[in-house]
Design a protein around this motif. Structure first.
Motif, PDB file in Angstrom:
ATOM      1  N   PRO A 192       0.994  -1.159   0.040  1.00  0.00           N
ATOM      2  CA  PRO A 192      -0.030   0.226  -0.104  1.00  0.00           C
ATOM      3  C   PRO A 192       0.924   1.108  -0.029  1.00  0.00           C
ATOM      4  O   PRO A 192       1.806   1.444   0.828  1.00  0.00           O
ATOM      5  CB  PRO A 192      -1.018  -0.204   1.132  1.00  0.00           C
ATOM      6  CG  PRO A 192       0.224  -1.010   2.089  1.00  0.00           C
ATOM      7  CD  PRO A 192       0.872  -2.016   1.355  1.00  0.00           C
ATOM      8  N   ALA A 193       0.694   1.882  -1.051  1.00  0.00           N
ATOM      9  CA  ALA A 193       1.394   3.461  -1.150  1.00  0.00           C
ATOM     10  C   ALA A 193       0.587   4.536  -0.537  1.00  0.00           C
ATOM     11  O   ALA A 193      -0.474   5.047  -1.316  1.00  0.00           O
ATOM     12  CB  ALA A 193       1.988   3.681  -2.371  1.00  0.00           C
ATOM     13  N   MET A 194       0.487   4.768   0.595  1.00  0.00           N
ATOM     14  CA  MET A 194      -0.290   5.610   1.371  1.00  0.00           C
ATOM     15  C   MET A 194       0.192   6.888   1.798  1.00  0.00           C
ATOM     16  O   MET A 194       1.244   7.342   2.213  1.00  0.00           O
ATOM     17  CB  MET A 194      -1.081   5.051   2.570  1.00  0.00           C
ATOM     18  CG  MET A 194      -1.581   3.592   2.318  1.00  0.00           C
ATOM     19  SD  MET A 194      -2.129   2.728   3.619  1.00  0.00           S
ATOM     20  CE  MET A 194      -3.563   3.634   4.013  1.00  0.00           C
ATOM     21  N   GLN A 195      -0.756   7.997   1.548  1.00  0.00           N
ATOM     22  CA  GLN A 195      -0.227   9.433   1.726  1.00  0.00           C
ATOM     23  C   GLN A 195      -0.833   9.798   3.136  1.00  0.00           C
ATOM     24  O   GLN A 195      -1.783  10.130   3.168  1.00  0.00           O
ATOM     25  CB  GLN A 195      -0.504  10.337   0.510  1.00  0.00           C
ATOM     26  CG  GLN A 195       0.038   9.932  -0.625  1.00  0.00           C
ATOM     27  CD  GLN A 195      -0.438   8.789  -1.187  1.00  0.00           C
ATOM     28  OE1 GLN A 195      -1.667   8.894  -1.460  1.00  0.00           O
ATOM     29  NE2 GLN A 195       0.411   7.517  -1.579  1.00  0.00           N
ATOM     30  N   ALA A 196       0.020   9.753   3.964  1.00  0.00           N
ATOM     31  CA  ALA A 196      -0.552   9.976   5.515  1.00  0.00           C
ATOM     32  C   ALA A 196      -1.151  11.532   5.540  1.00  0.00           C
ATOM     33  O   ALA A 196      -2.052  11.634   6.168  1.00  0.00           O
ATOM     34  CB  ALA A 196       0.524  10.045   6.428  1.00  0.00           C
ATOM     35  N   VAL A 197      -0.655  12.526   4.814  1.00  0.00           N
ATOM     36  CA  VAL A 197      -1.148  13.725   5.111  1.00  0.00           C
ATOM     37  C   VAL A 197      -2.816  14.034   4.461  1.00  0.00           C
ATOM     38  O   VAL A 197      -3.310  14.852   4.815  1.00  0.00           O
ATOM     39  CB  VAL A 197      -0.258  14.687   4.228  1.00  0.00           C
ATOM     40  CG1 VAL A 197      -0.341  14.643   2.820  1.00  0.00           C
ATOM     41  CG2 VAL A 197      -0.605  16.175   4.557  1.00  0.00           C
TER      42      VAL A 197
END
Length: 575
Positions: free
Chosen positions: A426-431
């Protein structure tokens, strides 16, 4: 006695000789860095006192005393003076040229109302040439302080925008990139105003939506693939503007401590631009590029010739990006159950799942990683199903596939363990959690948010790494903001107390890995970067304070003060 003395003398001379040869043969460092906390993200030694670099590779990492053994008269010494250093940060999902063009167009990222958009366009009209297109990006209606009095399906209408720019066509992309906002002049050029008398049926488009009012007239909002109705009329970028945007993007990366960039979807023109920049010696960033899945002919060409893995580690192509649904902001994310705030609407499948199925198989056969955009829980499930079918059918290949799902923002609880089972990253953008969570609950409702949205810790505990990032220009490139969101689960204003769904917070160690070693793993590059380890590339990010120990409410005060790329200082913040 004389014989013994002679033997002793010979041994002593030999030791001096070999010692002298050894000193001459010992490698000398071009740079030695010390004087602050150095986090390595290397499991064998979490921190070191000093790092020695020879040209563009790490020669040594350990004690200062041992590092000084690599010093020569030519060695440059960098004293951190109490500052903190980590491996160079890697933007795990962004749009490099979008970052650069965001510097050239109207930047609406920080607008807080429709009025602010109107004011920005009105100001640009003053300097625009007659008939010149005005473009920009970054508005997000769910983040505004207030909404206009008249809206359609939760969006503003074009009328006020058309009033301030009657002669210049305007097209403003949503922050998510999954919708656009056009004025009347732009719609007139696209031939859409003339069709309005025939009603809604004229605006149906597969994988997209033209939002219309009760009379069947377009409001100016074009969702998902419908944006192409306007976009195809916007003049193409020029070689000069491409060069300018490219260089501005590199500058922005350096300023933010970014030394590597996963470019999420590029086509022929951008490939040609990057090839030229590489040939001219101007590719001064490490780009890991995904081929756009919108051009099947391009994919077939690359299947035939295979991945390009750059021996200089500047521009590598070995992955494919598929856009499979929309975003929550414009209600385009593809859901298993309808939107809480728009009953009966399930979002959009923006790419036929047959294409995911075919691309997964072609990727496995030809050595390409497949990276599929999925935000809604149905999109994630459908993609996992296609990946699983392809992996099962072609299991005999034994491929280290490292397939990815980009964003993986909202998951059904049953699908969370499937990522580790299938080894899908999973390539997840925390922002995104920080900026979306306050209003995302309106889209999904409390139950779905708590059980399946932004499930970082559940995914990490299942045994799969997370690749972090910002999706720039959807969000600002600033990695400190995404790091803060990762460990606090709060908005950038520091709310709520304790964070949203705090059990899903990352530890600081996990958050740093997601921007370094785990991001490198997500691009098959963990052997050359992502940690401060001997033999790896000399890319480092230096901060004004220790983001691993500073109080949580002080993390956002962290600044990048120096960036070292390929063994050279490329950015230094002015005092």
């Amino acid at each position: 006695m004389t014989s013994r003395f002679s033997q002793f003398l010979l041994i002593a001379i030999a030791l001096i000789f070999f010692s002298s040869c050894s000193d001459k043969n010992k490698e000398s460092a071009t740079i030695i860095i010390h004087g602050g906390t150095i986090y390595t993200v290397d499991s064998t030694q979490a921190t070191v006192e000093a790092v020695a670099v020879k040209d563009n590779k790490i020669l040594f990492a350990g004690s200062l005393e041992d590092a000084e053994g690599f010093k020569s008269e030519q060695t440059e010494i960098i004293d951190l003076e109490g500052k903190t250093m980590t491996p160079g940060l890697i933007e795990g999902h962004g749009h490099f040229m979008g970052l650069g063009y965001n510097e050239l167009e109207l930047d609406l990222m920080y607008t807080n109302s429709y009025q602010e958009i109107i004011d920005a366009v009105a100001e640009r009209v003053k300097t625009a040439k007659p008939g010149e297109w005005i473009t920009g990006r970054g508005w997000h209606q769910s983040k505004w302080d207030s909404m206009p009095e008249y809206t359609v399906k939760g969006f503003q209408t074009h009328h006020r925008l058309s009033e301030v720019s009657p002669d210049n066509p305007v097209y403003l992309r949503h922050a998510s990139g999954h919708a656009g906002f056009a004025n009347e002049k732009a719609m007139e050029i696209a031939g859409l105003i003339a069709l309005s008398a025939d009603g809604v049926k004229n605006y149906e488009i597969e994988g997209g939506e033209v939002i219309v009012d009760q009379a069947g007239r377009p409001t100016g909002i074009f969702s998902e693939r419908a944006g192409g109705l306007i976009g195809k009329h916007i003049p193409a970028n020029t070689p000069e503007s491409n060069n300018q945007a490219f260089n501005l993007a590199i500058e922005a990366c350096y300023k933010n401590g970014i030394t590597g960039f996963h470019d999420a979807g590029i086509g022929r023109g951008t490939i040609a631009l990057y090839d030229r920049m590489k040939a001219e010696g101007n590719m001064n960033i490490r780009i890991y590029a995904m081929l756009t899945g919108n051009d099947e002919e391009l994919l077939n060409e690359w299947y035939e010739k295979g991945p390009h893995i750059d021996p200089d580690h500047r521009f590598t192509i070995r992955s494919i990006k598929l856009n499979c649904d929309g975003a929550l902001g414009n209600r385009g994310a593809w859901l298993l159950e309808s939107y809480t705030d728009r009953p009966g609407h399930f979002g959009l499948e923006t790419l036929p799942m047959e294409m995911v199925d075919k691309t997964a198989r072609n990727g496995l056969r030809n050595g390409f990683q497949v990276c599929s955009h999925a935000i809604g829980d149905r999109a994630n499930r459908e993609i996992l199903d296609r990946y699983e079918a392809a992996l099962t059918e072609l299991s005999m290949l034994g491929t280290d596939h490292r397939f990815r799902i980009e964003h993986a923002q909202h998951l059904h609880p049953d699908d969370i363990p499937r990522f580790a089972e299938l080894q899908v990253i999973p390539a997840m953008q925390a922002v995104h959690m920080s900026s979306d969570r306050p209003w995302a609950i309106d889209r999904l409702g409390e139950k779905r948010i708590k059980e399946g949205a932004y499930m970082w810790q559940d995914l990490l505990q299942s045994g799969i790494p997370i690749v972090n990032g910002t999706d720039v220009p959807v969000e600002p490139l600033n990695p400190i903001a995404s790091f803060y969101a990762s460990v606090s689960r709060k908005t950038l204003k520091g709310t709520p107390e304790g964070g949203y769904e705090p059990e899903q917070k990352m530890t600081r160690e996990q958050a740093l890995r997601s921007y370094t070693l785990d991001a490198a793993y997500g691009a098959f590059e963990e052997d050359i970067k992502g940690s401060i380890s001997v033999g790896k590339l000399a890319d480092f990010t230096i901060y004004n304070q220790d983001l691993m120990t500073v109080d949580e409410d002080k993390i956002l005060n962290t600044e990048v003060v120096m960036t070292i790329f390929d063994g050279k200082v490329v950015y230094e913040k002015e005092d």
